[in-house]
Design a protein around this motif. Structure first.
Motif, PDB file in Angstrom:
ATOM      1  N   HIS A  79       0.829  -1.210   0.000  1.00 48.67           N
ATOM      2  CA  HIS A  79       0.000   0.000   0.000  1.00 48.67           C
ATOM      3  C   HIS A  79       0.866   1.265   0.000  1.00 48.67           C
ATOM      4  CE1 HIS A  79      -3.695  -2.218   0.174  1.00 48.67           C
ATOM      5  NE2 HIS A  79      -3.273  -2.905   1.225  1.00 48.67           N
ATOM      6  N   ARG A  80       2.025   1.199   0.642  1.00 47.97           N
ATOM      7  CA  ARG A  80       2.916   2.364   0.614  1.00 47.97           C
ATOM      8  C   ARG A  80       3.535   2.542  -0.773  1.00 47.97           C
ATOM      9  NH1 ARG A  80       5.875   3.048   6.492  1.00 47.97           N
ATOM     10  NH2 ARG A  80       3.922   3.184   7.671  1.00 47.97           N
ATOM     11  N   VAL A  81       3.890   1.440  -1.404  1.00 46.60           N
ATOM     12  CA  VAL A  81       4.428   1.512  -2.757  1.00 46.60           C
ATOM     13  C   VAL A  81       3.390   2.090  -3.715  1.00 46.60           C
ATOM     14  CG1 VAL A  81       5.131   0.078  -4.725  1.00 46.60           C
ATOM     15  CG2 VAL A  81       6.201  -0.258  -2.489  1.00 46.60           C
ATOM     16  N   GLU A  82       2.140   1.678  -3.562  1.00 46.20           N
ATOM     17  CA  GLU A  82       1.082   2.251  -4.400  1.00 46.20           C
ATOM     18  C   GLU A  82       0.934   3.755  -4.156  1.00 46.20           C
ATOM     19  OE1 GLU A  82      -2.442  -0.160  -3.663  1.00 46.20           O
ATOM     20  OE2 GLU A  82      -2.171  -1.000  -5.670  1.00 46.20           O
ATOM     21  N   ALA A  83       1.104   4.165  -2.906  1.00 46.96           N
ATOM     22  CA  ALA A  83       0.938   5.582  -2.570  1.00 46.96           C
ATOM     23  C   ALA A  83       2.044   6.447  -3.168  1.00 46.96           C
ATOM     24  CB  ALA A  83       0.903   5.757  -1.050  1.00 46.96           C
ATOM     25  N   ILE A  84       3.216   5.849  -3.442  1.00 48.39           N
ATOM     26  CA  ILE A  84       4.338   6.641  -3.958  1.00 48.39           C
ATOM     27  C   ILE A  84       4.658   6.274  -5.412  1.00 48.39           C
ATOM     28  CG2 ILE A  84       5.326   6.902  -1.652  1.00 48.39           C
ATOM     29  CD1 ILE A  84       7.484   4.851  -2.472  1.00 48.39           C
ATOM     30  N   GLU A  85       3.701   5.708  -6.140  1.00 51.20           N
ATOM     31  CA  GLU A  85       3.988   5.182  -7.475  1.00 51.20           C
ATOM     32  C   GLU A  85       4.484   6.254  -8.442  1.00 51.20           C
ATOM     33  OE1 GLU A  85       0.494   3.373  -9.071  1.00 51.20           O
ATOM     34  OE2 GLU A  85      -0.433   5.273  -9.609  1.00 51.20           O
ATOM     35  N   ASN A  86       4.181   7.519  -8.191  1.00 50.06           N
ATOM     36  CA  ASN A  86       4.679   8.577  -9.080  1.00 50.06           C
ATOM     37  C   ASN A  86       6.193   8.731  -9.014  1.00 50.06           C
ATOM     38  OD1 ASN A  86       2.155   9.182 -10.046  1.00 50.06           O
ATOM     39  ND2 ASN A  86       1.797  10.865  -8.622  1.00 50.06           N
ATOM     40  N   VAL A  87       6.822   8.110  -8.026  1.00 53.88           N
ATOM     41  CA  VAL A  87       8.285   8.136  -7.920  1.00 53.88           C
ATOM     42  C   VAL A  87       8.927   7.356  -9.066  1.00 53.88           C
ATOM     43  CG1 VAL A  87      10.240   7.349  -6.517  1.00 53.88           C
ATOM     44  CG2 VAL A  87       8.290   8.467  -5.418  1.00 53.88           C
ATOM     45  N   THR A  88       8.212   6.416  -9.656  1.00 54.61           N
ATOM     46  CA  THR A  88       8.764   5.567 -10.714  1.00 54.61           C
ATOM     47  C   THR A  88       9.484   6.397 -11.764  1.00 54.61           C
ATOM     48  OG1 THR A  88       6.809   4.162 -10.430  1.00 54.61           O
ATOM     49  CG2 THR A  88       8.248   3.704 -12.311  1.00 54.61           C
ATOM     50  N   GLY A  89      10.729   6.038 -12.030  1.00 52.67           N
ATOM     51  CA  GLY A  89      11.494   6.728 -13.062  1.00 52.67           C
ATOM     52  C   GLY A  89      12.129   8.027 -12.642  1.00 52.67           C
ATOM     53  N   ALA A  90      11.879   8.471 -11.408  1.00 53.11           N
ATOM     54  CA  ALA A  90      12.483   9.723 -10.938  1.00 53.11           C
ATOM     55  C   ALA A  90      13.989   9.544 -10.746  1.00 53.11           C
ATOM     56  CB  ALA A  90      11.825  10.171  -9.632  1.00 53.11           C
ATOM     57  N   GLU A  91      14.731  10.630 -10.955  1.00 54.97           N
ATOM     58  CA  GLU A  91      16.189  10.595 -10.884  1.00 54.97           C
ATOM     59  C   GLU A  91      16.671  10.894  -9.470  1.00 54.97           C
ATOM     60  OE1 GLU A  91      18.122   9.831 -13.469  1.00 54.97           O
ATOM     61  OE2 GLU A  91      16.447   9.702 -14.880  1.00 54.97           O
ATOM     62  N   TYR A  92      17.642  10.116  -9.009  1.00 54.16           N
ATOM     63  CA  TYR A  92      18.280  10.378  -7.724  1.00 54.16           C
ATOM     64  C   TYR A  92      19.142  11.635  -7.845  1.00 54.16           C
ATOM     65  CZ  TYR A  92      20.996   9.483  -3.455  1.00 54.16           C
ATOM     66  OH  TYR A  92      21.592   9.579  -2.220  1.00 54.16           O
ATOM     67  N   LYS A  93      19.070  12.508  -6.860  1.00 50.92           N
ATOM     68  CA  LYS A  93      19.800  13.777  -6.896  1.00 50.92           C
ATOM     69  C   LYS A  93      20.992  13.711  -5.938  1.00 50.92           C
ATOM     70  CE  LYS A  93      18.500  16.680  -9.029  1.00 50.92           C
ATOM     71  NZ  LYS A  93      18.759  16.940 -10.473  1.00 50.92           N
ATOM     72  N   ALA A  94      22.186  13.739  -6.522  1.00 52.75           N
ATOM     73  CA  ALA A  94      23.415  13.668  -5.734  1.00 52.75           C
ATOM     74  C   ALA A  94      24.105  15.020  -5.717  1.00 52.75           C
ATOM     75  CB  ALA A  94      24.352  12.613  -6.300  1.00 52.75           C
ATOM     76  N   ALA A  95      24.777  15.315  -4.615  1.00 50.03           N
ATOM     77  CA  ALA A  95      25.499  16.578  -4.488  1.00 50.03           C
ATOM     78  C   ALA A  95      26.923  16.478  -5.028  1.00 50.03           C
ATOM     79  CB  ALA A  95      25.538  17.025  -3.027  1.00 50.03           C
ATOM     80  N   PHE A  96      27.469  15.259  -5.063  1.00 47.10           N
ATOM     81  CA  PHE A  96      28.833  15.057  -5.563  1.00 47.10           C
ATOM     82  C   PHE A  96      28.975  13.596  -5.953  1.00 47.10           C
ATOM     83  CE2 PHE A  96      29.241  13.540  -1.262  1.00 47.10           C
ATOM     84  CZ  PHE A  96      30.281  12.619  -1.255  1.00 47.10           C
ATOM     85  N   ALA A  97      30.115  13.255  -6.555  1.00 50.70           N
ATOM     86  CA  ALA A  97      30.368  11.867  -6.938  1.00 50.70           C
ATOM     87  C   ALA A  97      31.726  11.411  -6.433  1.00 50.70           C
ATOM     88  CB  ALA A  97      30.289  11.695  -8.452  1.00 50.70           C
ATOM     89  N   LEU A  98      31.752  10.195  -5.926  1.00 53.37           N
ATOM     90  CA  LEU A  98      32.987   9.471  -5.647  1.00 53.37           C
ATOM     91  C   LEU A  98      33.408   8.810  -6.958  1.00 53.37           C
ATOM     92  CD1 LEU A  98      35.106   7.937  -3.859  1.00 53.37           C
ATOM     93  CD2 LEU A  98      33.316   6.240  -3.458  1.00 53.37           C
ATOM     94  N   VAL A  99      34.599   9.109  -7.439  1.00 56.40           N
ATOM     95  CA  VAL A  99      35.067   8.586  -8.721  1.00 56.40           C
ATOM     96  C   VAL A  99      35.857   7.301  -8.498  1.00 56.40           C
ATOM     97  CG1 VAL A  99      36.407   9.070 -10.804  1.00 56.40           C
ATOM     98  CG2 VAL A  99      35.152  10.922  -9.666  1.00 56.40           C
ATOM     99  N   LYS A 100      35.556   6.297  -9.336  1.00 54.93           N
ATOM    100  CA  LYS A 100      36.259   5.018  -9.284  1.00 54.93           C
ATOM    101  C   LYS A 100      36.554   4.572 -10.712  1.00 54.93           C
ATOM    102  CE  LYS A 100      34.786   1.956  -6.279  1.00 54.93           C
ATOM    103  NZ  LYS A 100      33.952   1.042  -5.453  1.00 54.93           N
ATOM    104  N   ASP A 101      37.354   3.541 -10.848  1.00 59.79           N
ATOM    105  CA  ASP A 101      37.547   2.884 -12.145  1.00 59.79           C
ATOM    106  C   ASP A 101      38.004   1.462 -11.865  1.00 59.79           C
ATOM    107  OD1 ASP A 101      40.664   2.614 -12.594  1.00 59.79           O
ATOM    108  OD2 ASP A 101      40.335   4.618 -11.772  1.00 59.79           O
ATOM    109  N   TYR A 102      37.754   0.571 -12.834  1.00 57.23           N
ATOM    110  CA  TYR A 102      38.026  -0.850 -12.604  1.00 57.23           C
ATOM    111  C   TYR A 102      39.511  -1.152 -12.485  1.00 57.23           C
ATOM    112  CZ  TYR A 102      33.118  -1.962 -13.138  1.00 57.23           C
ATOM    113  OH  TYR A 102      31.761  -2.033 -12.944  1.00 57.23           O
ATOM    114  N   ASP A 103      40.375  -0.418 -13.185  1.00 48.88           N
ATOM    115  CA  ASP A 103      41.804  -0.665 -13.053  1.00 48.88           C
ATOM    116  C   ASP A 103      42.245  -0.518 -11.604  1.00 48.88           C
ATOM    117  OD1 ASP A 103      42.359  -1.228 -15.739  1.00 48.88           O
ATOM    118  OD2 ASP A 103      42.542   0.895 -16.238  1.00 48.88           O
ATOM    119  N   ASN A 104      41.777   0.547 -10.947  1.00 46.15           N
ATOM    120  CA  ASN A 104      42.181   0.771  -9.559  1.00 46.15           C
ATOM    121  C   ASN A 104      41.453  -0.150  -8.587  1.00 46.15           C
ATOM    122  OD1 ASN A 104      44.227   3.045  -9.280  1.00 46.15           O
ATOM    123  ND2 ASN A 104      42.782   3.940 -10.726  1.00 46.15           N
ATOM    124  N   VAL A 105      40.207  -0.515  -8.889  1.00 46.10           N
ATOM    125  CA  VAL A 105      39.505  -1.490  -8.055  1.00 46.10           C
ATOM    126  C   VAL A 105      40.274  -2.796  -8.040  1.00 46.10           C
ATOM    127  CG1 VAL A 105      37.432  -2.927  -7.894  1.00 46.10           C
ATOM    128  CG2 VAL A 105      37.219  -0.472  -8.330  1.00 46.10           C
TER     129      VAL A 105
END
Length: 707
Positions: free
Chosen positions: A416-442
């Motif tokens: 019932h909570r998922v139904e109540a927030i169904e308009n969230v579908t497809g919404a973009e997550y809003k980040a303030a910054f990014a931690l940068v990674k790459d597979y070579d260093n991983v």
């Protein structure tokens, strides 16, 4: 009748110009059109008399999709070359009568006994060459020609027979690729590794140069002398060989995955998606998503934080809240992902792992944690706890007795909570910054304990600081093909310890800073080239033209040393477990902080370099929650939603945005009540009423507000 809508996005591209060249990048191929719930179901484990009742009970509680068949090879091919489809035909008939959607799994994670007995070369091996025998799962290797042949055949048979069934909406490839085991040491792997290296290096001279085989008399004169890593003194190996070996494992995994997805695409309905579940080691998951899948699904088990072999009182790792870091990794691969296995009960096998049952409210908390980070489909593991086998303690929604219980009641409330927030579908997550990674260093950090210690500590502390300061973050994986437009969405990038750098990655970072970005780099930046060789030039190596700095010397902070700090505008700030001693080496450079102790007291620890519209912060230390909080404050991005909402440290905030609407998730991970303050009027989507001012959250309670 309940309809679950899906959308496959065909041939959708993002375009931007770089000079006179139009760059086109494919978007995610599949997105759910509506938030929905599912569960993992094993019809082969239960008497057929339970099937219809199970599906009806699922629908009564908001579950309209089931995943099946990923461990059921012998139900389709009980003996080599003998195929029977009646079992799953019968189940799918029931599913269609009950209007239940189905995600069908390819069964290659558990080859049948007849296969491993007749073809033991399909078995994976330990480092010393001892094979893994039948009796568990994921005991095969990707490179056995006969396993590739038989896997391709079973996938073709399954896809061709079941592919047009109306109830099937998706296909899962294998199960948790590289879970349990992400290293492969069979004879088949050695033979395939040689071919991988021949294609990459062409000549043995080039390979010997890349691997530095002049050290300890390792020079190869024949391709047949080369093996996957093998048992040595102290299990130490050539690091350059191992770096290529990890790249080889990823390549092998992707080829196995793509072989299956290519077959499925020939037989499935156009609208049905292809996925695989989980993200595991030694796989370029971004490349797998791009080349093999329509959408990624993840297996989320926050209760691992409370396994009894660990100390659940260590709040510095945020306990179950740290699963948000994993979900951030998933979102970097696939922004709108699904959860194929969401924790619904205690987890453990009879041989390992012991954990408590989720407390009332925690199933809801973990489901909303997944949705907050970008999940538009959540499937619980599993419908009913197994009564036989290794996973008898990996509990599902229902327990052994099959009775209605509080977990099923909570699933109903989640629905019932998922139904109540169904308009969230497809919404973009809003980040303030990014931690940068790459597979070579991983991968380099897996084979280099010096690198591993820095990277693990810093990445964890960056995440903790972001969580406690309510500064949502993304993870961004840098590639040689990355364009500056992809980076410009983030005002700040933190690239903690990129020991391995390439010219193309350094170039795009330089373009990012020139365009107004703020780049923060840490100790050991630019130490190695793509082969893992330490370069004979001052660090930060290829980023020197960006940072205008020079690393004069460096050291771990020894156990006998007091913690080393830096003086930044009169404030003592931690510099972590490793220190580079810096110097200015160019124009537009400002020393912001100096070390306060050890033999390098008074020498630069933090340098700012202005470049056109942006700047670089070269930090000589490793990252801690204290110094990251200072960096977030200095760059002006800390707590970006503070004008809207005030939260205690025990609560996480996540914001998803669509069509100018903001959906604000507030998650209370505490077993205590927490007070939050809404500084403006918002709609509580659970109740559809307006809220403002102080709100008290119950233990583990969640809220979703809309602005």
């Amino acid at each position: 009748m309940v309809t679950i809508r899906y959308r496959r996005v065909q041939e959708t591209f993002v375009m931007h110009k770089k000079g006179d060249v139009i760059i086109m990048r494919a978007e995610q191929n599949f997105k759910w059109e509506k938030l929905s719930l599912g569960t993992c179901y094993y019809p082969e484990h239960w008497d057929k008399s339970l099937w219809r009742d199970d599906l009806r009970r699922m629908k009564e509680n908001g579950i309209f999709t089931v995943r099946i068949a990923e461990f059921a090879w012998n139900k389709i091919e009980p003996a080599e070359g003998e195929f029977t489809y009646e079992f799953f035909d019968e189940f799918l008939d029931v599913a269609e009568e009950e209007q239940m959607k189905v995600i069908f799994g390819t069964p290659t994670a558990t080859p049948p006994v007849w296969l491993t007995e007749k073809y033991p070369e399909v078995l994976n091996c330990r480092l010393d060459g001892t094979p893994f025998y039948h009796g568990m799962r994921r005991h095969y290797n990707y490179n056995s020609p006969i396993y590739q042949e038989l896997s391709a055949r079973i996938v073709k048979k399954v896809a061709k027979h079941y592919g047009k069934r109306p109830c099937i909406v998706g296909w899962q490839i294998d199960n948790e690729l590289n879970c349990e085991v992400d290293e492969f040491y069979s004879v088949s792997d050695t033979l395939a590794f040689r071919e991988f290296l021949k294609k990459k290096y062409k000549t043995l001279d080039a390979l010997n140069e890349a691997w530095g085989t002049i050290v300890w008399n390792q020079t190869y004169t024949n391709w047949k002398e080369i093996y996957v890593p093998r048992t040595t003194v102290h299990d130490s190996t050539n690091p350059h060989q191992v770096l290529d070996y990890y790249r080889f494992i990823s390549d092998s995994t992707l080829r196995f995955c793509k072989m299956q997805s290519d077959i499925i695409r020939k037989y499935k309905k156009p609208e049905d998606f292809i996925t695989t579940n989980g993200i595991f080691g030694n796989v370029d998951n971004h490349k797998m998503e791009d080349e093999c899948l329509d959408v990624l699904t993840y297996d989320s088990y926050p209760n691992f934080a409370y396994c009894l072999i660990e100390d659940p009182k260590h709040s510095d790792d945020l306990n179950d809240r740290k699963w948000s870091k994993n979900l951030t990794e998933v979102r970097s691969i696939c922004p709108h992902f699904g959860i194929m296995e969401q924790q619904s009960g205690a987890n453990g096998w009879n041989t390992r792992m012991e954990a408590p049952a989720p407390k009332p409210g925690q199933m809801t908390l973990w489901t909303m944690q997944s949705i907050a980070h970008g999940a538009d489909y959540v499937s619980f593991f599993r419908w009913r706890t197994a009564t036989v086998g290794t996973e008898i303690y990996w509990h599902g929604i229902l327990d052994y007795d099959n009775r209605y219980n509080r977990k099923l009641a909570e699933v109903n409330r989640i629905w019932h909570r998922v139904e109540a927030i169904e308009n969230v579908t497809g919404a973009e997550y809003k980040a303030a910054f990014a931690l940068v990674k790459d597979y070579d260093n991983v991968w380099d950090a897996q084979l280099d304990v010096w690198h591993e210690r820095l990277m693990k500590k810093s990445e964890k502390e960056i995440f903790v600081a972001a969580q406690l300061s309510h500064t949502p973050m993304d993870v961004f994986y840098l590639k040689d093909s990355t364009e500056v437009e992809e980076l410009k969405k983030y005002p700040v990038l933190i690239y903690p310890h990129p020991l391995i750098l390439t010219k193309k990655r350094a170039k795009v970072l330089n373009e990012y800073v020139k365009a107004g970005g703020k780049l923060i780099i840490g100790a050991r930046t630019g130490q190695k080239d793509k082969h893992g060789h330490c370069v004979m030039e001052p660090m930060p190596g290829l980023l020197t033209n960006v940072s205008h700095t020079d690393v004069k010397e460096f050291t771990f902070v020894g156990p006998a040393d007091d913690p080393v700090s830096m003086d930044w505008n009169g404030k003592e700030i931690e510099t972590g477990i490793f220190n580079d001693i810096l110097a200015a080496a160019g124009e537009n450079v400002e020393v912001l902080a100096k070390y306060t102790s050890n033999y390098y007291a008074g020498r630069p620890a933090l340098i700012r370099t202005n470049t056109h519209q942006g700047y670089t912060l070269h930090f000589g230390g490793t990252f801690t929650r204290q110094n990251v909080t200072e960096f977030l404050t200095y760059t002006g991005i800390i707590d970006p939603w503070k004008e809207l909402i005030e939260l205690p440290a025990d609560c996480e905030i996540a914001v998803r945005e669509k069509n100018d609407a903001k959906y604000i998730f507030v998650l209370n991970y505490s077993s205590e009540k927490q007070d939050i303050t809404l500084k403006t009027r918002m709609i509580d989507l659970y109740t559809t009423s307006y809220s403002e001012g102080m709100i008290t959250l119950e233990p583990y309670e969640t809220k979703v507000y809309q602005m």
